[in-house]
Write a protein that holds these residues in place. Structure first.
Motif, short mmCIF file in Angstrom:
data_model
loop_
_atom_site.label_atom_id
_atom_site.label_comp_id
_atom_site.label_asym_id
_atom_site.label_seq_id
_atom_site.Cartn_x
_atom_site.Cartn_y
_atom_site.Cartn_z
N PHE A 50 52.26 26.15 30.02
CA PHE A 50 52.42 25.20 28.73
C PHE A 50 51.13 24.29 28.93
N HIS B 196 57.05 20.65 39.10
CA HIS B 196 57.81 21.54 37.99
C HIS B 196 57.82 23.14 38.50
N PHE C 41 58.68 8.05 30.64
CA PHE C 41 57.86 8.56 31.85
C PHE C 41 57.61 7.34 32.89
N THR D 210 45.07 22.75 36.06
CA THR D 210 45.92 23.49 37.03
C THR D 210 46.22 24.75 37.04
N GLN D 211 45.93 25.44 35.54
CA GLN D 211 46.29 26.81 35.24
C GLN D 211 45.12 27.47 35.71
N ARG E 58 46.89 14.12 30.25
CA ARG E 58 47.50 15.22 30.59
C ARG E 58 46.75 16.62 29.67
N ARG F 170 53.75 25.83 40.59
CA ARG F 170 53.24 24.64 40.16
C ARG F 170 53.27 23.53 40.86
N SER G 232 44.81 17.82 32.36
CA SER G 232 45.20 18.27 33.64
C SER G 232 45.84 19.84 33.46
N TYR G 233 46.69 20.11 32.54
CA TYR G 233 47.38 21.39 32.65
C TYR G 233 46.16 22.59 32.45
N PHE H 161 49.04 9.63 38.14
CA PHE H 161 49.84 10.80 38.15
C PHE H 161 49.85 11.45 39.62
N GLY I 149 58.00 18.68 27.28
CA GLY I 149 58.56 17.32 27.40
C GLY I 149 59.58 17.43 28.55
N ASN I 150 60.29 16.32 28.89
CA ASN I 150 61.37 16.14 29.82
C ASN I 150 62.79 15.93 29.20
N ARG J 282 61.06 26.49 28.69
CA ARG J 282 61.25 26.57 30.17
C ARG J 282 61.77 25.17 30.79
FE1 HDD Z 1 53.33 17.21 33.54
C1 HDD Z 1 53.96 20.53 34.55
C2 HDD Z 1 56.16 17.33 31.82
C3 HDD Z 1 52.94 13.86 32.80
C4 HDD Z 1 50.37 17.35 35.05
N1 HDD Z 1 54.79 18.57 33.11
C5 HDD Z 1 54.66 19.96 33.59
C6 HDD Z 1 56.25 20.63 33.21
C7 HDD Z 1 56.64 19.74 32.45
C8 HDD Z 1 56.14 18.61 32.39
C9 HDD Z 1 58.08 20.12 31.65
C10 HDD Z 1 56.08 22.24 33.40
C11 HDD Z 1 56.03 23.17 32.27
C12 HDD Z 1 56.40 24.34 32.49
O1 HDD Z 1 57.52 24.59 32.59
O2 HDD Z 1 55.62 25.34 32.84
N2 HDD Z 1 54.57 15.88 32.38
C13 HDD Z 1 55.71 16.26 31.72
C14 HDD Z 1 55.96 15.03 30.94
C15 HDD Z 1 55.05 14.05 31.36
C16 HDD Z 1 54.23 14.55 32.18
C17 HDD Z 1 57.13 14.89 30.02
C18 HDD Z 1 54.97 12.68 30.57
C19 HDD Z 1 55.07 12.30 29.46
N3 HDD Z 1 51.96 15.67 33.80
C20 HDD Z 1 52.25 14.72 33.47
C21 HDD Z 1 50.86 13.94 33.69
C22 HDD Z 1 49.87 15.02 34.46
C23 HDD Z 1 50.86 16.09 34.58
C24 HDD Z 1 50.67 12.55 33.76
C25 HDD Z 1 48.76 14.70 35.32
C26 HDD Z 1 47.86 13.93 35.09
N4 HDD Z 1 52.22 18.72 34.74
C27 HDD Z 1 51.14 18.53 35.30
C28 HDD Z 1 50.51 19.59 35.81
C29 HDD Z 1 51.76 20.69 35.60
C30 HDD Z 1 52.72 20.06 34.87
C31 HDD Z 1 50.20 19.48 37.43
C32 HDD Z 1 52.18 21.60 36.67
C33 HDD Z 1 51.81 22.97 36.25
C34 HDD Z 1 51.82 23.09 35.06
O3 HDD Z 1 51.23 21.75 34.79
O4 HDD Z 1 51.47 24.13 34.37
O5 HDD Z 1 49.49 19.76 35.16
#
Ligand code: HDD
Length: 715
Positions: free
Chosen positions: A365, A102, A180, A392-393, A385, A99, A388-389, A188, A174-175, A139
């Motif tokens: 997710f 995370h 954030f 990336t997937q 978001r 990833r 993005s997810y 991001f 979430g976190n 996770r």
């Molecule tokens: Fe994110 C993964 C939580 C903002 C882009 N994010 C990821 C995961 C968590 C969060 C818990 C890991 C999920 C897992 O266990 O597989 N992210 C957050 C929270 C955010 C947040 C709580 C703000 C409230 N994230 C955020 C933004 C972007 C991303 C603004 C892009 C514009 N996040 C990603 C990602 C990831 C990711 C790059 C990496 C792997 C994945 O998604 O599956 O797309």
């Protein structure tokens, strides 16, 4: 030969027996006892057991041995060797991209149980009936470190929950921190580039204590609030089980009538919140980089299932701007006084993954995985978001069919016209894969609110306005809530926060350090002065635009008694040279058993009930330490033994005391108090025998950290 074969057969039978035994794991036992399906049930049909059968190639032919096919006994390997090529090729492709953020994490299965029927506020089916149960996978993760980084790096922690509802998958990604760093998803990549290691030498791993991170934090001041939480105990939790989770954004709940409410989602830990102290966290990283994943795995494997309560803060649509900030701004909390927590149900994790890669690594997710009854808001971070997810997937999986992986499949059937693509697992029989069609009698049919109950978007939701590329004027205040956070934690937590900033900023360039002081000074002149003192820089004159004395509740971690001490670990230091010591250690083990506290008896060698040797024992492995009577020789620094590194038994006590853990001394071991640099006081229990110490020590474990041992500025 015959004997070897017999051993092999009996091993095979034993493994078959254990794999078929319905009572093999505590999660299954618990599910049975409660009359519900096991939480991993939906994955069972994909499991491969290897409990019997021959080794085969990927296409099923039996494999005879593990030698490559050669021209002659000592000759070269042949291209013809398809078995060799298949095995090596598969190995060469074993890794998928980690990833982007995370990357480091651990997960588990469980069940969500709704406390009631909440159809008055949401059409979401998993909240539609009292005691309704829904399988989940959670996770936990750190953000910045790569997949092999240490668990206890200071970081925001991911808390991603998937509910496999009977109307599709719902993910709350979430976190453990409810706010954030940024307010718009377009930033991001900038945030992540600044916190990731330097691009020239890839240093430092999983750490923000470097110039670019703090440069970004001071140039993009929306980061300050989350930064404060991360610099406090929230950045270094004791375990994944001891942290809360937060959906961060404001979401919408929608009921069958289309009525909406704005909500924040929170997962409140039933274990309580607990954190490490920084020096301890750094030691843990070196001694046991898998500290958090091991804790989660062990707790579940031993039947101590961690639990969280899903709670919401709910407000009306017209209250979005009612509190002096914008609830669409993800850098803001809604203080509990303004919107109390309302519990909706219980999440319990009760089964470890059977395969880390297939389950924890491949779960994907998405904030865009929502169900009927939940809707988004216009929070610009959430909006980005949702894109993005998925994107990336596609990259991680290499194609669009990742939702067909067992861990990603919903527990309800899928019907749509998505077709083909790499690794297509389904055999679609409908030859009219388009909508509308008549050749397949119109199937799959489109749902509507009365038929098939379709709607994802709240019926009344509206958007209009001129196109603008700028930040909302309601998102401008970046300093009031970091100050609210600081005001709301205890003085010792404030000290820890300041010490963390001191640590993180100590190696920065002078220019960035100056910028840090400017921003801290906008939050609090006192903080700027205290940090400036260590940096050897003078704080700017007070800048009081955002200064206030407001506080909110629920933010403090240290000083809150834990609701349960089950699974906490006590190290009992014993000596194999003293039978008194060993007897005392064993009776302590028995006494703590009733509270489900894990006692590890440490001795010079693994005899007479000793669980761990001094060569392997460290204070990082224990939440509390008791030294038994009869161990004097171990604490004599002149006693050089080959059975443990020099000074190790004393070091365990020194570290335990310095990291705020409860420490106990029995009988003549009271002499160790002084030798360890400790002094009598809270959390130091000096008693004659094992029976005298247990009750008080249990209370000490619940207190968890005795913070009066830490110095505070100005004292
Ligand atoms: Fe994110 C993964 C939580 C903002 C882009 N994010 C990821 C995961 C968590 C969060 C818990 C890991 C999920 C897992 O266990 O597989 N992210 C957050 C929270 C955010 C947040 C709580 C703000 C409230 N994230 C955020 C933004 C972007 C991303 C603004 C892009 C514009 N996040 C990603 C990602 C990831 C990711 C790059 C990496 C792997 C994945 O998604 O599956 O797309």
């Amino acid at each position: 030969m015959v004997q070897t074969r017999l051993v092999a057969i009996s091993l095979a039978l034993a493994s078959l027996a254990s794999s078929q035994c319905p009572f093999a794991d505590p999660g299954r036992l618990a599910a049975r006892a409660e009359g519900r399906p096991e939480s991993r049930e939906h994955l069972k049909s994909y499991e491969v057991d290897d409990g019997d059968g021959f080794l085969t190639s990927d296409v099923g032919g039996p494999i005879e041995d593990q030698n490559s096919l050669k021209a002659g006994e000592r000759g070269p390997t042949l291209l013809e060797d398809f078995i060799f090529r298949q095995k090596i090729t598969h190995f060469d492709h074993e890794r998928v991209p980690e990833r982007a953020v995370h990357a480091r994490g651990a997960g588990a299965h469980g069940t969500f149980t709704s406390y009631g029927n909440y159809s008055n506020i949401t059409a979401a089916s998993f909240l539609g009936a009292k005691d309704k149960q829904t399988p989940v996978f959670v996770r936990f993760s750190t953000v910045a470190g790569s997949r092999g980084s240490a668990d206890t790096a200071r970081d925001v922690h991911g808390f991603a929950v998937r509910l496999y509802t009977d109307e599709g998958n719902f993910d709350i990604v979430g976190n453990n921190i409810p706010v954030f760093f940024i307010q718009d998803a377009i930033q991001f990549p900038d945030l992540i580039h600044s916190v990731k290691p330097r691009s020239d030498n890839e240093i430092p791993q999983a750490a923000t204590a470097h110039d670019s991170a703090w440069d970004f934090f001071t140039q993009e001041t929306s980061t300050l609030h989350t930064l404060f939480w991360a610099m406090a105990g929230y950045g270094i939790p004791r375990s994944f089980r001891h942290m809360d989770g937060h959906g961060v954004h404001t979401f919408r709940l929608v009921n069958e009538n289309g009525d909406t409410k704005l909500v924040k989602f929170h997962w409140i830990s039933k274990q309580g919140k607990a954190s490490l102290v920084w020096d301890e966290a750094q030691h843990v990283a070196g001694k046991n980089a898998d500290f958090h994943r091991q804790d989660l795995f062990d707790a579940i494997a031993s039947g101590n299932f961690p639990e969280w309560e899903l709670s919401i803060q709910m407000i009306n649509e017209d209250q979005a701007l009612a509190f002096g900030f914008d609830v669409l701004d993800p850098t803001k909390i809604i203080p509990e006084e303004l919107a109390p927590l309302q519990p909706l149900g219980l999440l319990r994790l009760d089964a470890n993954p059977a395969n880390y890669f297939a389950e924890t690594e491949q779960i994907m997710f998405q904030p865009g995985h929502i169900v009927r009854g939940i809707d988004f808001t216009d929070d610009p971070l959430l909006q980005g978001r949702i894109f993005s997810y998925l994107d990336t997937q596609l990259n991680r999986h290499g194609g669009p069919n990742f939702e067909q992986l067992p861990i990603n499949r919903p527990v309800v059937p899928i019907h749509n016209n998505n077709r083909d693509g790499a690794a297509q697992n389904l055999i679609h029989k409908n030859t009219a894969p388009y909508t509308p069609n008549s050749l397949n009698k119109g199937f799959p049919k489109q749902a509507n609110r009365t038929q098939g109950k379709g709607f994802f978007t709240a019926p009344g939701r509206q958007a209009s306005g001129a196109l603008e590329r700028r930040r909302s004027s309601t998102f401008q205040d970046h300093w009031s809530q970091p100050r609210l956070f600081f005001n709301s934690i205890t003085p010792i937590e404030q000290q820890f926060l300041i010490d963390a900033i001191r640590f993180e900023t100590s190696g920065l360039s002078r220019e960035v350090q100056q910028n840090v002081l400017v921003q801290l000074n906008k939050i609090s002149h006192d903080i700027a002065v205290r940090v400036g003192k260590t940096l050897g820089l003078e704080a700017p004159a007070p800048d009081d635009t955002y200064y206030h004395n407001n506080k909110t509740r629920g933010l403090s971690i240290f000083g809150q008694e834990l609701p349960t001490i089950a699974t906490l670990r006590v190290g009992v230091l014993a000596s194999t040279e003293s039978s008194d010591s060993l007897t005392q250690a064993k009776s302590l083990k028995d006494e703590f058993k009733a509270s489900n506290v894990t006692v590890t008896i440490v001795g010079e060698s693994r005899v007479d009930g000793v669980d761990q040797t001094y060569t392997g024992a460290e204070a990082v492995g224990f939440d509390g330490i008791i030294v038994t009577d009869g161990t004097e020789k171990l604490f004599d620094v002149k006693n050089k033994s080959t059975l443990f590194p020099p000074g190790r038994p004393l070091q365990i006590v020194v570290d335990g005391y310095n990291w705020g853990k409860p420490v106990g001394f029995l009988g003549k071991a009271r002499d160790v108090v002084g030798a360890a640099g400790a002094s009598e006081g809270a959390g130091v229990f000096i008693k004659d025998g094992a029976a005298d110490i247990v009750d008080e020590f249990k209370k000490g474990l619940a207190t968890f950290k005795f913070t009066d041992r830490f110095a505070q500025d100005g004292q």
